[in-house]
Design a protein around this motif. Structure first.
Motif, PDB file in Angstrom:
ATOM      1  N   GLU A   1     -18.329   0.987  57.852  1.00 12.06           N
ATOM      2  CA  GLU A   1     -18.406   0.303  59.141  1.00 12.06           C
ATOM      3  C   GLU A   1     -19.843  -0.138  59.405  1.00 12.06           C
ATOM      4  N   VAL A   2     -19.992  -1.390  59.772  1.00 17.56           N
ATOM      5  CA  VAL A   2     -21.290  -1.960  60.112  1.00 17.56           C
ATOM      6  C   VAL A   2     -21.482  -1.837  61.618  1.00 17.56           C
ATOM      7  N   HIS A   3     -22.600  -1.202  62.005  1.00 20.01           N
ATOM      8  CA  HIS A   3     -22.872  -1.041  63.432  1.00 20.01           C
ATOM      9  C   HIS A   3     -24.357  -0.801  63.654  1.00 20.01           C
ATOM     10  N   ASP A   4     -24.905  -1.458  64.638  1.00 15.46           N
ATOM     11  CA  ASP A   4     -26.275  -1.192  65.086  1.00 15.46           C
ATOM     12  C   ASP A   4     -27.309  -1.230  63.966  1.00 15.46           C
ATOM     13  N   GLY A   5     -27.130  -2.115  62.994  1.00 14.18           N
ATOM     14  CA  GLY A   5     -28.084  -2.228  61.892  1.00 14.18           C
ATOM     15  C   GLY A   5     -27.871  -1.227  60.771  1.00 14.18           C
ATOM     16  N   TRP A   6     -26.791  -0.449  60.862  1.00 13.13           N
ATOM     17  CA  TRP A   6     -26.494   0.557  59.853  1.00 13.13           C
ATOM     18  C   TRP A   6     -25.124   0.294  59.236  1.00 13.13           C
ATOM     19  N   SER A   7     -24.873   0.930  58.125  1.00 11.95           N
ATOM     20  CA  SER A   7     -23.571   0.880  57.469  1.00 11.95           C
ATOM     21  C   SER A   7     -23.244   2.295  57.036  1.00 11.95           C
ATOM     22  N   GLU A   8     -22.113   2.821  57.506  1.00 10.19           N
ATOM     23  CA  GLU A   8     -21.768   4.211  57.186  1.00 10.19           C
ATOM     24  C   GLU A   8     -20.345   4.282  56.650  1.00 10.19           C
ATOM     25  N   SER A   9     -20.153   5.165  55.694  1.00  7.68           N
ATOM     26  CA  SER A   9     -18.922   5.179  54.906  1.00  7.68           C
ATOM     27  C   SER A   9     -17.992   6.324  55.279  1.00  7.68           C
ATOM     28  N   THR A  10     -16.727   6.131  54.909  1.00  4.28           N
ATOM     29  CA  THR A  10     -15.702   7.176  54.936  1.00  4.28           C
ATOM     30  C   THR A  10     -14.906   7.088  53.645  1.00  4.28           C
ATOM     31  N   ASP A  11     -14.768   8.207  52.933  1.00  5.71           N
ATOM     32  CA  ASP A  11     -13.899   8.293  51.764  1.00  5.71           C
ATOM     33  C   ASP A  11     -12.598   8.961  52.175  1.00  5.71           C
ATOM     34  N   TRP A  12     -11.499   8.402  51.733  1.00  9.00           N
ATOM     35  CA  TRP A  12     -10.173   8.957  51.998  1.00  9.00           C
ATOM     36  C   TRP A  12      -9.660   9.553  50.691  1.00  9.00           C
ATOM     37  N   PHE A  13      -9.416  10.867  50.676  1.00 11.68           N
ATOM     38  CA  PHE A  13      -9.000  11.565  49.461  1.00 11.68           C
ATOM     39  C   PHE A  13      -7.498  11.467  49.200  1.00 11.68           C
ATOM     40  N   GLY A  14      -6.746  10.935  50.139  1.00  9.31           N
ATOM     41  CA  GLY A  14      -5.294  10.924  50.019  1.00  9.31           C
ATOM     42  C   GLY A  14      -4.758  10.335  48.728  1.00  9.31           C
ATOM     43  N   PRO A  15      -5.098   9.087  48.388  1.00 11.26           N
ATOM     44  CA  PRO A  15      -4.499   8.470  47.200  1.00 11.26           C
ATOM     45  C   PRO A  15      -4.850   9.171  45.892  1.00 11.26           C
ATOM     46  N   GLY A  16      -6.050   9.746  45.797  1.00 10.13           N
ATOM     47  CA  GLY A  16      -6.480  10.364  44.545  1.00 10.13           C
ATOM     48  C   GLY A  16      -6.186  11.845  44.445  1.00 10.13           C
ATOM     49  N   ARG A  17      -6.268  12.550  45.586  1.00  9.75           N
ATOM     50  CA  ARG A  17      -6.151  14.007  45.540  1.00  9.75           C
ATOM     51  C   ARG A  17      -4.918  14.524  46.274  1.00  9.75           C
ATOM     52  N   GLY A  18      -4.210  13.645  46.962  1.00 11.01           N
ATOM     53  CA  GLY A  18      -2.967  14.044  47.603  1.00 11.01           C
ATOM     54  C   GLY A  18      -3.126  14.859  48.864  1.00 11.01           C
ATOM     55  N   VAL A  19      -4.301  14.781  49.519  1.00  6.42           N
ATOM     56  CA  VAL A  19      -4.527  15.520  50.757  1.00  6.42           C
ATOM     57  C   VAL A  19      -5.136  14.582  51.802  1.00  6.42           C
ATOM     58  N   GLU A  20      -4.737  14.786  53.042  1.00  7.32           N
ATOM     59  CA  GLU A  20      -5.259  13.955  54.126  1.00  7.32           C
ATOM     60  C   GLU A  20      -6.591  14.549  54.610  1.00  7.32           C
ATOM     61  N   VAL A  21      -7.616  14.341  53.797  1.00  5.05           N
ATOM     62  CA  VAL A  21      -8.972  14.808  54.095  1.00  5.05           C
ATOM     63  C   VAL A  21      -9.907  13.622  53.930  1.00  5.05           C
TER      64      VAL A  21
END
Length: 433
Positions: free
Chosen positions: A310-330
């Motif tokens: 997400e781009v906001h306030d001059g920054w870019s910060e990430s989120t990794d979703w483990f669901g498709p690869g590891r099978g958990v909603e983390v």
């Protein structure tokens, strides 16, 4: 020969393992655990329990040949690795719809609402040009702006996508990302064989640290024992650790980040030149968290990706979703500049990363020329390539070549056929390496 190693991260532990049959080693670690940025967490969800990494996470068999060879020698098998599915969503604060929802590889079993358009076109132009620079072996001292600005892409897309993507990778502001080494910014996205593949270790990367320690029983490894003072006398080093114990060693290896190495060397006479080199490596602080709620993902699940920024306030910060690869909603997210925190936090930790700028590339070359002078060596991710697990292993290899060139483990680690991945990594190093 007695060798003192300061730091029990991947580079320090790998070096102790490589030297095991040739040198007596003592490893001093200021933290109360080994592993450095390898930080694994057991997470229990409705789908069961799994081990996930809060620190270093993804590894590439294409880009990390020495690291993969090390894991094989430590007994890790192919069945302990899972392939990472790949997809990307780009969000911008204030907009209802994502700038990009890429295709998902492999083809997903769920319905997906792709959103391509200008952002997707720009990203592919960038990757094509980055691959050309890689093939031409363009200097690593060229800034990212030199690669991005000539592309026929709108200034807004350059800011929100092409600069924002490396910004979250290096944990810096979007404007600062323009000054990164262009080759470093693209290094994880291009390879001689095309787009590199990525995997995760199901036991967590911290298990690599424990495997190294278990296979180095003759080494003394002390945790919660940072170095309080370094003295040099009669050609040897005396280390005073924070528990009050003194260690006399013939060779000293600082396997800690450059800013910590510079601090340790400050009182030591004759180290001004190397401290000036270490000062050229620029750190940036960031905070990561594992959490159970999709705090920073789109409301529409069909727009979720394994990687979202997400781009906001001059920054870019990430989120990794483990669901498709590891099978958990983390989920794993950068929190440093967020205006709200996840509601279901599992663990949160602060990290300090290295910016690979042209100045850092020059500093790597200068540091290589100083390695081993007066028995002082440096190991760690920052010393070579792009600050990764591969860099850490290769830094340990370079020190082991000086201290124990006949080490059987060194021979074993280097015995794999020099495939294109190894040759590519070698080209990225300063000429003296």
């Amino acid at each position: 020969m007695r060798v003192g190693i300061v730091g029990a991260g991947l580079s320090g532990l790998t070096l102790a393992w490589l030297l095991a049959s040739r040198c007596r080693t003592v490893v001093l670690e200021s933290l109360d655990r080994i592993g450095g940025t390898m930080r694994s967490v057991h997470v229990r969800t409705g789908e069961g329990q799994t081990t996930l990494d809060l620190g270093a996470q993804d590894i590439s068999p294409d880009l990390f040949p020495a690291h993969r060879r090390l894991l094989s020698l430590l007994g890790f098998t192919d069945g302990q690795f899972v392939d990472c599915p790949a997809s990307l969503t780009v969000l911008k604060a204030g907009l209802k719809e994502p700038l990009l929802v890429s295709p998902h590889t492999p083809e997903p079993a769920w319905r997906r609402a792709e959103r391509l358009g200008p952002a997707w076109h720009a990203l592919n132009l960038y990757l094509q040009r980055a691959a050309e620079w890689d093939k031409e072996d363009v200097s690593w001292e060229r800034p990212l702006a030199d690669l991005v600005e000539p592309l026929p892409v709108s200034p807004q897309i350059k800011h929100d996508v092409l600069y924002a993507r490396p910004a979250f990778l290096f944990c810096c502001g979007i404007e600062r990302a323009m000054t990164l080494s262009a080759r470093a910014a693209a290094a994880f996205y291009v390879s001689a064989a095309g787009e590199p593949s990525w995997q995760q270790l199901v036991t967590g990367l911290e298990s690599v640290a424990w495997a190294l320690a278990a296979r180095t029983p003759a080494a003394t490894i002390k945790t919660a024992a940072g170095v309080r003072q370094i003295r040099r006398s009669d050609g040897r080093y005396e280390l005073l650790d924070t528990t009050g114990e003194r260690h006399i060693v013939d060779e000293l290896v600082l396997a800690v980040p450059p800013w910590e190495a510079a601090k340790l060397l400050h009182p030591l006479a004759g180290t001004r030149e190397v401290r000036d080199v270490l000062a050229a490596f620029e750190p940036v602080d960031t905070t990561y968290a594992l959490h159970l709620d999709p705090a920073y993902l789109p409301e529409c699940r069909e727009q979720w990706s394994t990687s979202t920024f997400e781009v906001h306030d001059g920054w870019s910060e990430s989120t990794d979703w483990f669901g498709p690869g590891r099978g958990v909603e983390v989920f794993k997210s950068q929190l440093t500049h967020r205006d709200r925190l996840p509601q279901q936090m599992v663990l949160r930790e602060d990290y300090r990363h290295l910016l690979i700028t042209p100045a850092a590339v020059r500093a790597q070359r200068r540091l290589a020329a100083l390695q081993g002078r007066e028995g002082l060596h440096f190991a760690g991710q920052y010393t070579t390539w792009v600050s990764s697990q591969e860099s850490a292993v290769r830094s340990a290899v370079e020190v082991a070549r000086r201290l124990a060139p006949r080490s059987g483990r060194l021979t074993d680690l280097l015995s794999a056929a020099p495939d294109e991945g190894v040759r590519r990594a070698s080209r990225t190093l300063p000429p003296s390496r």
